[in-house]
Motif scaffolding. Structure first.
Motif, short mmCIF file in Angstrom:
data_model
loop_
_atom_site.label_atom_id
_atom_site.label_comp_id
_atom_site.label_asym_id
_atom_site.label_seq_id
_atom_site.Cartn_x
_atom_site.Cartn_y
_atom_site.Cartn_z
N THR A 1 1.04 -1.30 0.04
CA THR A 1 -0.14 -0.08 -0.11
C THR A 1 1.04 1.36 0.11
O THR A 1 0.58 2.29 -0.80
N PHE A 2 2.02 1.24 0.80
CA PHE A 2 2.69 2.32 0.84
C PHE A 2 3.15 2.63 -0.63
O PHE A 2 3.52 3.58 -1.25
N ALA A 3 3.77 1.49 -1.08
CA ALA A 3 4.58 1.82 -2.49
C ALA A 3 3.45 2.14 -3.52
O ALA A 3 3.65 2.99 -4.35
N ALA A 4 2.44 1.50 -3.60
CA ALA A 4 1.36 2.05 -4.54
C ALA A 4 0.84 3.23 -4.28
O ALA A 4 0.71 4.09 -5.55
N LEU A 5 0.76 3.64 -3.30
CA LEU A 5 -0.08 5.25 -2.93
C LEU A 5 1.21 6.13 -3.21
O LEU A 5 0.51 7.41 -3.42
N ALA A 6 2.29 5.97 -2.99
CA ALA A 6 3.23 6.69 -3.09
C ALA A 6 3.89 6.85 -4.60
O ALA A 6 4.35 7.77 -4.93
#
Ligand SMILES: N[C@@H](CCC(=O)N[C@@H](CS)C(=O)NCC(=O)O)C(=O)O
Length: 247
Positions: free
Chosen positions: A194-199
């Motif tokens: 989620t961090f990687a996708a939303l960043a």
């Protein structure tokens, strides 16, 4: 019949769901739409107002990215993203969904929407019906105005969003400071994905940027500077590594 994922192809919440579905080996097709047009597809599917929405092979509607990740855990073939013994994974996921996601989106739109050529490129990337791309091109000023108004995209909003993005990056940096490999320890979880996708809209990892974003030539220098600055942080480097190793 395969499952169907209703998306706005370049939406980072859709990227989150698409990544989880692919990782879990789920047989699905993507049903992509431009913003605003997506409402029609969602209504027809009996989903809510936001993408992504998954219509499963047996007709159930799963209408939120986090619920789609849980569905993947229950039905897919990969190790769970939100294991029961790691509640922190889902807690971090919710935090990123609530804060990082809207802020990264606003920053991305703020910098990239003004470029006419960049907008045309978004439409040319495909993944949406041809009639939507054609009418989106014709109606660009209206579409841009609606997106700006709907998401409150202006300089003040972008400045506030930068603070929120920096806070999320600081939080991730602090978690990684003890040398752990992933946000919750030694396992890849929903928190990392989620961090990687939303960043992604402010980190521009290759796999996302080349498929969905305007090319660097159509990204203004102010945006490139932002991306470079964020990439140079421990959290930015982490997001890029997660993409390189898991996407
Ligand atoms: N909580 C939702 C948020 C998804 C979301 O914000 N989707 C945006 C695209 S990035 C959307 O559909 N926006 C249309 C709207 O809000 O009207 C999720 O995680 O699935």
């Amino acid at each position: 019949m395969p499952a169907r994922l209703v998306t706005i192809p370049f939406s980072h919440y859709c990227e989150k769901a698409r990544w989880a579905l692919e990782r879990a080996g789920v047989d699905f097709v993507e049903d992509g739409h431009l913003p605003i047009y997506s409402y029609l597809a969602l209504r027809r599917a009996g989903a809510g107002r936001t993408v992504p929405a998954l219509i499963t092979a047996d007709g159930a509607v799963v209408a939120d990215s986090t619920d789609i990740l849980r569905w993947c855990d229950a039905h897919g073939r990969a190790a769970p993203l939100a294991p029961a013994d790691l509640p922190a994974a889902a807690e971090l996921e919710d935090d990123f969904d609530l804060h990082l996601g809207p802020a990264a989106r606003r920053l991305g739109y703020f910098h990239l929407l003004p470029s006419k050529r960049g907008f045309a490129e978004l439409l040319d990337r495909g993944g949406v019906p041809g009639w939507q791309a054609r009418s989106g091109r014709l109606a660009r000023p209206v579409v841009v105005r609606l997106i700006k108004r709907g998401l409150r995209i202006d300089a003040a909003g972008a400045a506030r969003s930068r603070v929120v993005v920096d806070a999320a990056f600081a939080k991730v940096g602090a978690l990684l400071a003890d040398g752990r490999r992933y946000l919750c320890g030694d396992r890849f979880t929903a928190a990392d994905l989620t961090f990687a996708a939303l960043a992604a809209p402010v980190l521009m990892p290759d796999a996302y940027a080349t498929a969905y974003m305007p090319s660097p030539a159509n990204q203004p220098p102010s945006f490139r500077a932002l991306v470079d600055e964020l990439r140079a942080t421990p959290a930015g480097a982490f997001g890029l590594r997660v993409y390189a190793e898991h996407r």
